[in-house]
Design a protein around this motif. Sequence first.
Motif, PDB file in Angstrom:
ATOM      1  N   ASP A 219      20.423  19.929  48.889  1.00  0.00           N
ATOM      2  CA  ASP A 219      21.482  18.940  48.669  1.00  0.00           C
ATOM      3  C   ASP A 219      22.637  19.385  47.791  1.00  0.00           C
ATOM      4  O   ASP A 219      23.472  18.569  47.420  1.00  0.00           O
ATOM      5  CB  ASP A 219      20.873  17.673  48.039  1.00  0.00           C
ATOM      6  N   GLY A 220      22.727  20.659  47.436  1.00  0.00           N
ATOM      7  CA  GLY A 220      23.745  21.027  46.454  1.00  0.00           C
ATOM      8  C   GLY A 220      24.728  22.100  46.891  1.00  0.00           C
ATOM      9  O   GLY A 220      25.043  22.977  46.109  1.00  0.00           O
ATOM     10  N   SER A 221      25.229  22.036  48.132  1.00  0.00           N
ATOM     11  CA  SER A 221      26.066  23.148  48.585  1.00  0.00           C
ATOM     12  C   SER A 221      27.557  22.822  48.578  1.00  0.00           C
ATOM     13  O   SER A 221      27.964  21.676  48.755  1.00  0.00           O
ATOM     14  CB  SER A 221      25.644  23.605  49.986  1.00  0.00           C
ATOM     15  N   GLN A 222      28.362  23.875  48.363  1.00  0.00           N
ATOM     16  CA  GLN A 222      29.817  23.780  48.407  1.00  0.00           C
ATOM     17  C   GLN A 222      30.357  25.023  49.114  1.00  0.00           C
ATOM     18  O   GLN A 222      29.717  26.071  49.091  1.00  0.00           O
ATOM     19  CB  GLN A 222      30.416  23.764  47.000  1.00  0.00           C
ATOM     20  N   LEU A 223      31.521  24.878  49.720  1.00  0.00           N
ATOM     21  CA  LEU A 223      32.248  26.047  50.227  1.00  0.00           C
ATOM     22  C   LEU A 223      33.467  26.259  49.339  1.00  0.00           C
ATOM     23  O   LEU A 223      34.147  25.309  48.963  1.00  0.00           O
ATOM     24  CB  LEU A 223      32.733  25.824  51.661  1.00  0.00           C
ATOM     25  N   MET A 224      33.728  27.503  48.999  1.00  0.00           N
ATOM     26  CA  MET A 224      34.925  27.852  48.239  1.00  0.00           C
ATOM     27  C   MET A 224      35.663  28.912  49.042  1.00  0.00           C
ATOM     28  O   MET A 224      35.162  30.029  49.218  1.00  0.00           O
ATOM     29  CB  MET A 224      34.539  28.410  46.869  1.00  0.00           C
ATOM     30  N   VAL A 225      36.824  28.537  49.586  1.00  0.00           N
ATOM     31  CA  VAL A 225      37.628  29.492  50.341  1.00  0.00           C
ATOM     32  C   VAL A 225      38.676  30.059  49.385  1.00  0.00           C
ATOM     33  O   VAL A 225      39.449  29.310  48.786  1.00  0.00           O
ATOM     34  CB  VAL A 225      38.317  28.815  51.547  1.00  0.00           C
ATOM     35  N   ASN A 226      38.674  31.378  49.214  1.00  0.00           N
ATOM     36  CA  ASN A 226      39.554  32.033  48.250  1.00  0.00           C
ATOM     37  C   ASN A 226      40.652  32.803  48.966  1.00  0.00           C
ATOM     38  O   ASN A 226      40.383  33.556  49.908  1.00  0.00           O
ATOM     39  CB  ASN A 226      38.760  33.024  47.393  1.00  0.00           C
ATOM     40  N   CYS A 227      41.878  32.619  48.487  1.00  0.00           N
ATOM     41  CA  CYS A 227      43.026  33.327  49.050  1.00  0.00           C
ATOM     42  C   CYS A 227      43.655  34.177  47.945  1.00  0.00           C
ATOM     43  O   CYS A 227      43.999  33.662  46.879  1.00  0.00           O
ATOM     44  CB  CYS A 227      44.028  32.305  49.585  1.00  0.00           C
ATOM     45  N   PHE A 228      43.775  35.481  48.205  1.00  0.00           N
ATOM     46  CA  PHE A 228      44.388  36.407  47.247  1.00  0.00           C
ATOM     47  C   PHE A 228      45.598  37.047  47.938  1.00  0.00           C
ATOM     48  O   PHE A 228      45.431  38.051  48.643  1.00  0.00           O
ATOM     49  CB  PHE A 228      43.398  37.492  46.819  1.00  0.00           C
ATOM     50  N   PRO A 229      46.813  36.476  47.787  1.00  0.00           N
ATOM     51  CA  PRO A 229      47.982  37.059  48.453  1.00  0.00           C
ATOM     52  C   PRO A 229      48.308  38.440  47.882  1.00  0.00           C
ATOM     53  O   PRO A 229      47.818  38.799  46.802  1.00  0.00           O
ATOM     54  CB  PRO A 229      49.109  36.069  48.121  1.00  0.00           C
ATOM     55  N   PRO A 230      49.134  39.227  48.583  1.00  0.00           N
ATOM     56  CA  PRO A 230      49.596  40.487  47.990  1.00  0.00           C
ATOM     57  C   PRO A 230      50.206  40.219  46.619  1.00  0.00           C
ATOM     58  O   PRO A 230      50.863  39.199  46.411  1.00  0.00           O
ATOM     59  CB  PRO A 230      50.652  40.972  48.988  1.00  0.00           C
ATOM     60  N   CYS A 231      49.975  41.152  45.695  1.00  0.00           N
ATOM     61  CA  CYS A 231      50.424  40.964  44.304  1.00  0.00           C
ATOM     62  C   CYS A 231      51.419  42.069  43.941  1.00  0.00           C
ATOM     63  O   CYS A 231      51.129  43.248  44.183  1.00  0.00           O
ATOM     64  CB  CYS A 231      49.209  41.016  43.374  1.00  0.00           C
ATOM     65  N   PRO A 232      52.578  41.709  43.360  1.00  0.00           N
ATOM     66  CA  PRO A 232      53.590  42.732  43.079  1.00  0.00           C
ATOM     67  C   PRO A 232      53.150  43.786  42.058  1.00  0.00           C
ATOM     68  O   PRO A 232      53.590  44.924  42.126  1.00  0.00           O
ATOM     69  CB  PRO A 232      54.795  41.933  42.567  1.00  0.00           C
ATOM     70  N   GLU A 233      52.297  43.417  41.101  1.00  0.00           N
ATOM     71  CA  GLU A 233      51.849  44.379  40.080  1.00  0.00           C
ATOM     72  C   GLU A 233      50.348  44.213  39.852  1.00  0.00           C
ATOM     73  O   GLU A 233      49.913  43.658  38.837  1.00  0.00           O
ATOM     74  CB  GLU A 233      52.637  44.170  38.782  1.00  0.00           C
ATOM     75  N   PRO A 234      49.546  44.706  40.804  1.00  0.00           N
ATOM     76  CA  PRO A 234      48.103  44.451  40.754  1.00  0.00           C
ATOM     77  C   PRO A 234      47.385  45.080  39.565  1.00  0.00           C
ATOM     78  O   PRO A 234      46.286  44.648  39.213  1.00  0.00           O
ATOM     79  CB  PRO A 234      47.586  45.036  42.077  1.00  0.00           C
ATOM     80  N   ASP A 235      47.995  46.077  38.924  1.00  0.00           N
ATOM     81  CA  ASP A 235      47.345  46.722  37.770  1.00  0.00           C
ATOM     82  C   ASP A 235      47.342  45.828  36.531  1.00  0.00           C
ATOM     83  O   ASP A 235      46.644  46.125  35.556  1.00  0.00           O
ATOM     84  CB  ASP A 235      48.051  48.041  37.414  1.00  0.00           C
ATOM     85  N   LEU A 236      48.130  44.747  36.564  1.00  0.00           N
ATOM     86  CA  LEU A 236      48.286  43.914  35.369  1.00  0.00           C
ATOM     87  C   LEU A 236      47.453  42.640  35.402  1.00  0.00           C
ATOM     88  O   LEU A 236      47.408  41.897  34.421  1.00  0.00           O
ATOM     89  CB  LEU A 236      49.768  43.519  35.198  1.00  0.00           C
ATOM     90  N   THR A 237      46.791  42.376  36.530  1.00  0.00           N
ATOM     91  CA  THR A 237      46.106  41.091  36.678  1.00  0.00           C
ATOM     92  C   THR A 237      44.824  41.261  37.477  1.00  0.00           C
ATOM     93  O   THR A 237      44.473  42.364  37.883  1.00  0.00           O
ATOM     94  CB  THR A 237      47.051  40.066  37.352  1.00  0.00           C
ATOM     95  N   LEU A 238      44.122  40.163  37.692  1.00  0.00           N
ATOM     96  CA  LEU A 238      42.922  40.148  38.533  1.00  0.00           C
ATOM     97  C   LEU A 238      42.952  38.921  39.433  1.00  0.00           C
ATOM     98  O   LEU A 238      43.536  37.889  39.072  1.00  0.00           O
ATOM     99  CB  LEU A 238      41.656  40.105  37.665  1.00  0.00           C
ATOM    100  N   GLY A 239      42.295  39.038  40.579  1.00  0.00           N
ATOM    101  CA  GLY A 239      42.140  37.875  41.452  1.00  0.00           C
ATOM    102  C   GLY A 239      41.148  36.892  40.853  1.00  0.00           C
ATOM    103  O   GLY A 239      41.313  35.674  40.959  1.00  0.00           O
ATOM    104  N   MET A 240      40.109  37.408  40.247  1.00  0.00           N
ATOM    105  CA  MET A 240      39.185  36.604  39.456  1.00  0.00           C
ATOM    106  C   MET A 240      38.682  37.468  38.302  1.00  0.00           C
ATOM    107  O   MET A 240      38.327  38.628  38.512  1.00  0.00           O
ATOM    108  CB  MET A 240      38.001  36.112  40.287  1.00  0.00           C
ATOM    109  N   PRO A 241      38.653  36.921  37.084  1.00  0.00           N
ATOM    110  CA  PRO A 241      38.174  37.694  35.938  1.00  0.00           C
ATOM    111  C   PRO A 241      36.656  37.836  35.981  1.00  0.00           C
ATOM    112  O   PRO A 241      35.988  37.171  36.791  1.00  0.00           O
ATOM    113  CB  PRO A 241      38.608  36.847  34.743  1.00  0.00           C
ATOM    114  N   PRO A 242      36.081  38.679  35.139  1.00  0.00           N
ATOM    115  CA  PRO A 242      34.618  38.835  35.133  1.00  0.00           C
ATOM    116  C   PRO A 242      33.921  37.494  34.901  1.00  0.00           C
ATOM    117  O   PRO A 242      34.262  36.753  33.987  1.00  0.00           O
ATOM    118  CB  PRO A 242      34.373  39.784  33.947  1.00  0.00           C
ATOM    119  N   HIS A 243      32.960  37.187  35.769  1.00  0.00           N
ATOM    120  CA  HIS A 243      32.225  35.920  35.655  1.00  0.00           C
ATOM    121  C   HIS A 243      30.900  36.061  36.393  1.00  0.00           C
ATOM    122  O   HIS A 243      30.713  36.969  37.204  1.00  0.00           O
ATOM    123  CB  HIS A 243      33.029  34.764  36.272  1.00  0.00           C
TER     124      HIS A 243
END
Length: 368
Positions: A219-243
Motif C-alpha cells: 500500500d505504499g508506492s509512489q512514482l517519481m519522474v525526474n527530468c534533468f535538462p541540459p545544464c550550461p555549467e554541469p561542473d558547478l551543480t548536481l541533478g541530485m545531491p548525495p542522499h
Amino acid sequence: MCPPAMALTNDDEFQKGVKHLFENGVSKLPNKYILPISDRPKVDKEHPNAAKSSLKLPVIDFGELQGPNRSQVLNSLSSACEEYGFFQVVNHGIPIEAIRSMIDVSTRFFGLPYEERAKYMSSDMTSPVRYGTSLNQRKDSVFCWRDFLKLVCHPLSDVLPHWPSCPMDFKEVAATYARETKWLFIRITEAILESLGLWGATTEEKTEEDDEILKQFHDGSQLMVNCFPPCPEPDLTLGMPPHSDYGFLTLLLQDEVEGLQIQYKGKWITVEPMPNSFVVNVGDHLEIFSNGRYKSVLHRVFVNPAKARLSVASLHSLPFYCMVGPSPKLIDQVNPRRYKDTDFATFLEYISSCEPKKKNFLESRKLT
C-alpha cells in the motif's frame, strides 16, 4: 538567450524549475544552483574521491530467481544488498512496451508548456500529484538541477482522477507502469525477505506472520519522474545531491544517458545504464528492517551539458502511518537492536523542517 534580468535574478523564476530556465535559454548557471566547491561533482586531481570510473552493478536475473537456481540467486542478492546496497534486475517480466511507453509519455509531459505543468505545482508533500523542482524548493539553500513529477499510486482508483490529464494517454500509461512495477517490487521483496531468513521458500513453510509482513508492502508506492535538462555549467551543480532513499526499495528506470553515481568504498562511481533493466536500491526502511544488515547507500546524479536525462523512480515504502522497526527475528544478543521504530509521516516531518543531507534522517533513527 533569456532576457538579461529574467531567470537570473528573480527568485520566483527558480520556483518554476530548471526546465523553465532551459526553455528560456539560460546560458550561465544562476548562483542559486552553484554548489560550494567541496560539494561539486568534479574536484581537482588532488582529490581522487571524484573518481569517474564506471561500475557494473551485480546483476540479478529475475528469471533465474523463479527457477531451480533460486538459492544461488538469493545468495547473490544478499551479497549485493550488503556490499553495494544496489543491484540491477534483468529478465524482470515487465513488457518492454510498458517501459518504453512510460519513458515516452514522461518525455511528452515535460515537453508541455510551463503553464500546463504548473497546474500540478504544490508544496503539500502528501498531495497525490506534485510537480516541483530541486529536493525541497521551499527550504533548499542551493537548488539542484532537477524537476520532478511525483505521483502517489495507492489506491489507484482514488488517486487517478488527480493525475495529469495531458498528455491524453498519461494516466493510462502511468497506471499500467505502476501496476507492473508494484508486481515486480512484491516479487523482489519476497526474495529479500527469504534472503534474510524471514520468508518461507515453499508454501508449506510460509506462516500467517510471513503473509502479514508482505501485506504491509502493498500500500505504499509512489512514482517519481525526474527530468534533468541540459545544464550550461554541469561542473558547478548536481541533478541530485548525495542522499539515501527513505523507503524500503526503489526500482529505477533510466534512459541511456549516464547520470547516476553511487558511493562505493569512499569513491563516486558512475552506474552504467543497461537498456530495459531496473536499478534497484536498498532504502532506509530496509536498512532499519534488516537491523543494519542491508545498507541504504548514498547516491547522487550529475548532469550533462548537451543531453537531457529522464528517469522514473518507483518508490516503495510501508503505508504512511505504518511503523517500521528491526524485524524481531533479526535481533538477538549478538545482534542487538540498532534502530528506533519510525514511519513515513516522521520522515516527511523531518525533511519539511530542515534541509535533507546525506543520511541524516537514518542517523537520527539509530540507537547509540
